[in-house]
Scaffold this motif. Structure first.
Motif, PDB file in Angstrom:
ATOM      1  N   VAL A  89       0.834  -1.206   0.000  1.00 53.64           N
ATOM      2  CA  VAL A  89       0.000   0.000   0.000  1.00 53.64           C
ATOM      3  C   VAL A  89       0.869   1.257   0.000  1.00 53.64           C
ATOM      4  O   VAL A  89       0.565   2.246  -0.675  1.00 53.64           O
ATOM      5  N   LEU A  90       1.976   1.217   0.725  1.00 55.91           N
ATOM      6  CA  LEU A  90       2.825   2.401   0.845  1.00 55.91           C
ATOM      7  C   LEU A  90       3.931   2.460  -0.215  1.00 55.91           C
ATOM      8  O   LEU A  90       4.676   3.444  -0.278  1.00 55.91           O
ATOM      9  N   SER A  91       4.028   1.395  -1.041  1.00 51.25           N
ATOM     10  CA  SER A  91       5.055   1.419  -2.099  1.00 51.25           C
ATOM     11  C   SER A  91       4.634   2.392  -3.196  1.00 51.25           C
ATOM     12  O   SER A  91       3.477   2.795  -3.274  1.00 51.25           O
ATOM     13  N   PHE A  92       5.601   2.771  -4.063  1.00 49.86           N
ATOM     14  CA  PHE A  92       5.310   3.704  -5.156  1.00 49.86           C
ATOM     15  C   PHE A  92       4.140   3.214  -5.997  1.00 49.86           C
ATOM     16  O   PHE A  92       3.168   3.929  -6.215  1.00 49.86           O
ATOM     17  N   PHE A  93       4.211   1.945  -6.431  1.00 51.64           N
ATOM     18  CA  PHE A  93       3.154   1.429  -7.303  1.00 51.64           C
ATOM     19  C   PHE A  93       1.848   1.232  -6.534  1.00 51.64           C
ATOM     20  O   PHE A  93       0.769   1.358  -7.117  1.00 51.64           O
ATOM     21  N   GLY A  94       1.929   0.949  -5.233  1.00 48.33           N
ATOM     22  CA  GLY A  94       0.727   0.819  -4.416  1.00 48.33           C
ATOM     23  C   GLY A  94      -0.045   2.122  -4.392  1.00 48.33           C
ATOM     24  O   GLY A  94      -1.276   2.140  -4.578  1.00 48.33           O
ATOM     25  N   ILE A  95       0.661   3.229  -4.190  1.00 50.75           N
ATOM     26  CA  ILE A  95       0.021   4.548  -4.144  1.00 50.75           C
ATOM     27  C   ILE A  95      -0.534   4.910  -5.522  1.00 50.75           C
ATOM     28  O   ILE A  95      -1.679   5.364  -5.646  1.00 50.75           O
ATOM     29  N   VAL A  96       0.275   4.648  -6.572  1.00 57.13           N
ATOM     30  CA  VAL A  96      -0.180   4.956  -7.934  1.00 57.13           C
ATOM     31  C   VAL A  96      -1.426   4.139  -8.271  1.00 57.13           C
ATOM     32  O   VAL A  96      -2.384   4.664  -8.846  1.00 57.13           O
ATOM     33  N   ASP A  97      -1.444   2.847  -7.877  1.00 57.64           N
ATOM     34  CA  ASP A  97      -2.598   1.993  -8.159  1.00 57.64           C
ATOM     35  C   ASP A  97      -3.860   2.550  -7.504  1.00 57.64           C
ATOM     36  O   ASP A  97      -4.940   2.560  -8.102  1.00 57.64           O
ATOM     37  N   LEU A  98      -3.720   3.040  -6.265  1.00 56.95           N
ATOM     38  CA  LEU A  98      -4.871   3.601  -5.560  1.00 56.95           C
ATOM     39  C   LEU A  98      -5.320   4.908  -6.217  1.00 56.95           C
ATOM     40  O   LEU A  98      -6.513   5.098  -6.502  1.00 56.95           O
ATOM     41  N   LEU A  99      -4.344   5.786  -6.500  1.00 59.60           N
ATOM     42  CA  LEU A  99      -4.671   7.080  -7.110  1.00 59.60           C
ATOM     43  C   LEU A  99      -5.270   6.910  -8.502  1.00 59.60           C
ATOM     44  O   LEU A  99      -5.973   7.800  -8.991  1.00 59.60           O
ATOM     45  N   SER A 100      -5.024   5.756  -9.130  1.00 55.52           N
ATOM     46  CA  SER A 100      -5.540   5.524 -10.485  1.00 55.52           C
ATOM     47  C   SER A 100      -7.032   5.241 -10.488  1.00 55.52           C
ATOM     48  O   SER A 100      -7.702   5.422 -11.507  1.00 55.52           O
ATOM     49  N   ILE A 101      -7.566   4.775  -9.355  1.00 53.77           N
ATOM     50  CA  ILE A 101      -8.999   4.436  -9.348  1.00 53.77           C
ATOM     51  C   ILE A 101      -9.839   5.506  -8.644  1.00 53.77           C
ATOM     52  O   ILE A 101     -11.020   5.643  -8.929  1.00 53.77           O
ATOM     53  N   LEU A 102      -9.224   6.284  -7.774  1.00 53.99           N
ATOM     54  CA  LEU A 102      -9.993   7.283  -7.027  1.00 53.99           C
ATOM     55  C   LEU A 102     -10.692   8.323  -7.903  1.00 53.99           C
ATOM     56  O   LEU A 102     -11.876   8.616  -7.658  1.00 53.99           O
ATOM     57  N   PRO A 103     -10.013   8.921  -8.926  1.00 54.46           N
ATOM     58  CA  PRO A 103     -10.639  10.045  -9.642  1.00 54.46           C
ATOM     59  C   PRO A 103     -12.034   9.747 -10.184  1.00 54.46           C
ATOM     60  O   PRO A 103     -12.910  10.610 -10.127  1.00 54.46           O
ATOM     61  N   THR A 104     -12.273   8.524 -10.710  1.00 53.33           N
ATOM     62  CA  THR A 104     -13.593   8.224 -11.269  1.00 53.33           C
ATOM     63  C   THR A 104     -14.661   8.344 -10.186  1.00 53.33           C
ATOM     64  O   THR A 104     -15.741   8.886 -10.421  1.00 53.33           O
ATOM     65  N   TYR A 105     -14.344   7.824  -9.008  1.00 49.92           N
ATOM     66  CA  TYR A 105     -15.320   7.916  -7.910  1.00 49.92           C
ATOM     67  C   TYR A 105     -15.481   9.359  -7.470  1.00 49.92           C
ATOM     68  O   TYR A 105     -16.595   9.817  -7.186  1.00 49.92           O
ATOM     69  N   LEU A 106     -14.402  10.092  -7.415  1.00 56.08           N
ATOM     70  CA  LEU A 106     -14.452  11.510  -7.030  1.00 56.08           C
ATOM     71  C   LEU A 106     -15.278  12.315  -8.020  1.00 56.08           C
ATOM     72  O   LEU A 106     -15.988  13.256  -7.643  1.00 56.08           O
ATOM     73  N   ALA A 107     -15.206  11.907  -9.326  1.00 50.08           N
ATOM     74  CA  ALA A 107     -15.874  12.667 -10.379  1.00 50.08           C
ATOM     75  C   ALA A 107     -17.387  12.659 -10.207  1.00 50.08           C
ATOM     76  O   ALA A 107     -18.093  13.487 -10.788  1.00 50.08           O
ATOM     77  N   ILE A 108     -17.915  11.687  -9.418  1.00 52.33           N
ATOM     78  CA  ILE A 108     -19.359  11.676  -9.139  1.00 52.33           C
ATOM     79  C   ILE A 108     -19.722  12.953  -8.372  1.00 52.33           C
ATOM     80  O   ILE A 108     -20.750  13.572  -8.614  1.00 52.33           O
ATOM     81  N   PHE A 109     -18.805  13.351  -7.481  1.00 52.79           N
ATOM     82  CA  PHE A 109     -19.081  14.528  -6.641  1.00 52.79           C
ATOM     83  C   PHE A 109     -18.499  15.817  -7.218  1.00 52.79           C
ATOM     84  O   PHE A 109     -19.115  16.857  -7.173  1.00 52.79           O
ATOM     85  N   PHE A 110     -17.273  15.711  -7.787  1.00 55.39           N
ATOM     86  CA  PHE A 110     -16.626  16.917  -8.314  1.00 55.39           C
ATOM     87  C   PHE A 110     -16.461  16.780  -9.818  1.00 55.39           C
ATOM     88  O   PHE A 110     -15.702  15.945 -10.285  1.00 55.39           O
ATOM     89  N   TYR A 111     -17.157  17.620 -10.585  1.00 52.65           N
ATOM     90  CA  TYR A 111     -17.045  17.547 -12.027  1.00 52.65           C
ATOM     91  C   TYR A 111     -15.619  17.896 -12.472  1.00 52.65           C
ATOM     92  O   TYR A 111     -15.041  18.861 -12.003  1.00 52.65           O
ATOM     93  N   GLY A 112     -15.061  17.141 -13.381  1.00 48.77           N
ATOM     94  CA  GLY A 112     -13.723  17.438 -13.923  1.00 48.77           C
ATOM     95  C   GLY A 112     -12.628  16.594 -13.300  1.00 48.77           C
ATOM     96  O   GLY A 112     -11.532  16.488 -13.849  1.00 48.77           O
ATOM     97  N   ALA A 113     -12.947  15.993 -12.150  1.00 47.22           N
ATOM     98  CA  ALA A 113     -11.931  15.220 -11.449  1.00 47.22           C
ATOM     99  C   ALA A 113     -11.440  14.035 -12.278  1.00 47.22           C
ATOM    100  O   ALA A 113     -10.343  13.526 -12.047  1.00 47.22           O
TER     101      ALA A 113
END
Lengths: 280, 280, 280, 280
Positions: A89-113
């Motif tokens: 989870v704390l490795s470089f690729f672990g963080i990138v993997d997490l950040l890669s899926i968050l924006p779509t979920y965020l975009a439900i609330f914040f347009y453009g995310a």
């Protein structure tokens, strides 16, 4: 790694497929993943083009969710099979993997995310894992070591550049003034960076004779000074290369290494070096 | 330096705090000073931005005076504790320290002079003193020596460039003329510098076929010629590096040379190398 | 040169003053000449600036004639004292000296020809003669030899670049067309040169998606390909340097040179090399 | 090649003229061909200039057909005399030769296709065949090997650059938005490439403070990072050079290595080096 272990549970098998690339299944998984990453990045790019977005926006939106779900499943699969979850989870690729899926979920609330999804491009760096990883990692290391070895020289160079652009920018602000586009010191420093790096947009350009003379000096400085980091890196690279040429022999008495290829005696203790070891 | 001297007067203590960085108090002083310098430079920058100036101009003006008073006190403190006052006043940092406080006082009489305060950024170069000074100074020296060693080559290169831009600029003035922006020879030379250094603003650009052809030649020249200073500096740097590695010691028995700096025994015959010779 | 020759006629004395720089009179002459050259070049430059020309045009015009007369007298003096007149007239500096005085006379008949006087800047190259000439000439030779030694590599590089810009320019002409500024193939090739050399004026810039993609490839190519001539010149320079390190000793038997500094026997005939010669 | 063969049929003679450059007839053929190629390329270029096309369009059109017919005849001649026809047709020059004649015929059906004739410029690469071919091919090989040897390092570098411009472009799209010209992610990535390669057209330029700050970072990165490929190629070139110089021979008496390629005697003990070993 021992591959002929008699029994393996499903977690170990899955681990081998997801995290490694030396089995057929592992390779297929990694290549499929790379294709998904590229398609996903292209989807995000196309969605930002207004013309395309109006025509096939719905398809792109669907694709975006498809890739997000695939990556989410993948993330949880990785999390499940890995032994040291915290480390992943704390490795470089672990963080990138997490950040890669968050924006779509965020975009439900914040347009453009959803544009933030472009961070998935970082996942693409896994490519080094798949194709002759050892070679690439080795070469990356040579590059990294050359840069690390020159870190003090590069710092001296960077501080010189920053000091120069701050002074040059301020002088131009005083000489040219707001009516010629040099409306503030930060903006003038921005101009000095644009000029010294030889980018030269031309959105701001000196108009007075004095300003153009100073600009000419900055340009010639920027043009010539590039020789310095280049010289630093070249010298480092050549040294990295010549290090490879040092013999790998180790003194049989004091066990120290780092002898020249033509050495007969150990340079530390004076005992005769093993000749047969030398020919390796 | 002997630190366990039994008694020290306050001047020596202050000297150690202000001018040196190897005691705790000295480090704290230097770091506090660096922070003041950065904040002061940022204040000057922000003051030049019209929007910000209108909103928080008074705060910035107050801050400016606060930093000026701090730096004034510091300047007099330095002047007081230093033994050879003349040397400090005339040293690079002595002049920069003085120039850093003058603009605020000048600004009382001449509006706009406060921008000159940006010269404080030069004080920032003290940073090398604080963080692993020896390393940085060593690396700066390598850079300086490489540049010094190539000074004749660089002069030849610079004179070639200057002669080229003067001739290229004049030819373009004759070819393009005032209607295409080449209104005078100095301005055309400015264009030639912009082009040869590959900055390329585009505020002046050739319009005629002949002018564009000549411009193309200048560009290719400028693009390729950068290889020359880069090659000079690279070659110098590599030589500087290889000088560091080889000691000048000679084996007392077989009289062979070329031993590494860390060698204790001769790598050819195994006899002990002369230690005293090594320290030279 | 023998300086204590008992009697010298005035021609020899004048020759020494005009053509050489190792007597006091010769140095004064050369420095005075350099100052005249610089002032003359500045005069020509200022005359091209409309504002200045309107104000002090007459003074500049007079100055122009003064310098032309000085240079004309100097040219005839050189011609008179030199032994091999033909050699001087056809030498680089002989031609430059003649071309430096012609434009003023031509300007009587053809308006604007005086700008050609800027060619006088080439006379400035005589500077190498005056200040530590030997050093500069030596360094120029190193640069020249490095460039000469890489002439085939540089030709291969140049032909690759030219072929690339011709193809890239034509493709852009087909893709973008006249409405986006790519009005003809030569103009598109001009754009390709502007882009590949990273000058980037921006007077012509691709507008279509396909054009911008191709432009991006050309840019990255141009950005990366500069490493090639730089690498060539760097490698040559380093070799030129290491040549200096070869010992100057000559085999006492076969008289061949080019031995390594650590050689004991001649590598061509096997006879022992002269040790005392080595230490020189 | 044996040239004094008693009888040769016409095919062999023609083969020697067309495909080789070491007979007088062969040289004349090749030089005539090069002139045709240059004239043909110039014709295509001039035809694209509207002004010229209107004046002498008919002459250019005729010339175009003349050159096409010449090249067509040449293509069939090559095809006829070559032994392994398949090899020629599928070779690089075979394909280029075919593509060089097709556009004129295509232009009968598709207007504008004649611009594709510019591909003939690739035929110009035959020039290496004519002038000191061996030298050029040798130098090209050194360049190619240096680039090949660094292929992993260059790939690592390219992937780093591509990842950087994708992320930088997307961030700028989010920061600046469409109103400042960053209308879509692909367009912003195009801007990032223009900036990082220091081309800097200025057709799109950041307007906000945050955008200009990010742009400044990208510029400094792009300016400094060029040192990396340059260092890679320099180091490779130097290694290629040093490889050429040292022979792998070993002295048969003292068994020491490191002799120059032209050495006859061992430089350490003076004994004769093994000639047969040298030729390896």
């Amino acid at each position: 790694m021992q591959k002929n272990k008699p029994s393996k549970n499903w977690k170990d098998s899955l681990y081998e497929i997801i995290f490694e690339a030396d089995t057929t299944a592992g390779r297929i998984f990694d290549i499929a993943l790379l294709i998904c990453i590229i398609l996903s990045v292209v989807t995000v790019m196309l969605e930002s083009v207004i013309g395309i977005q109006q025509q096939v926006g719905k398809i792109l939106y669907t694709l975006e969710w498809v890739f997000t779900i695939i990556f989410t499943l993948e993330y949880f699969a990785r999390l499940m099979v890995v032994k040291y979850k915290r480390n992943y989870v704390l490795s470089f690729f672990g963080i990138v993997d997490l950040l890669s899926i968050l924006p779509t979920y965020l975009a439900i609330f914040f347009y453009g995310a959803q544009s933030l999804m472009i961070i998935r491009v970082l996942r693409f760096l896994r490519i080094f894992r798949i194709f002759k990883m050892v070679k690439f990692v080795g070469e990356s290391n040579v590059l990294m070591q050359a840069i690390k070895a020159s870190k003090y020289k590069i710092t001296v160079f960077m501080i010189t550049i920053i000091t120069s652009v701050v002074i040059a920018g301020t002088l131009m602000y005083l000489i040219e003034g707001g009516e010629n586009g040099f409306t503030s010191i930060p903006r003038s420093i921005y101009w000095a960076i644009v000029t010294m790096t030889t980018v030269g947009y031309g959105d701001i350009a000196p108009q007075t004779n004095l300003g153009q003379s100073l600009a000419a000096i900055i340009m010639i400085m920027g043009y010539g000074i590039i020789a310095v980091p280049t010289g630093i890196v070249s010298a480092e690279m050549i040294q990295q290369k010549s290090k490879d040429k040092l013999s790998t022999q180790c003194c049989p008495v004091c066990l120290k290494e780092g002898h020249d290829a033509d050495a007969v005696h150990c340079k530390f203790c004076g005992s005769t070096l093993n000749e047969s070891d030398k020919s390796q």
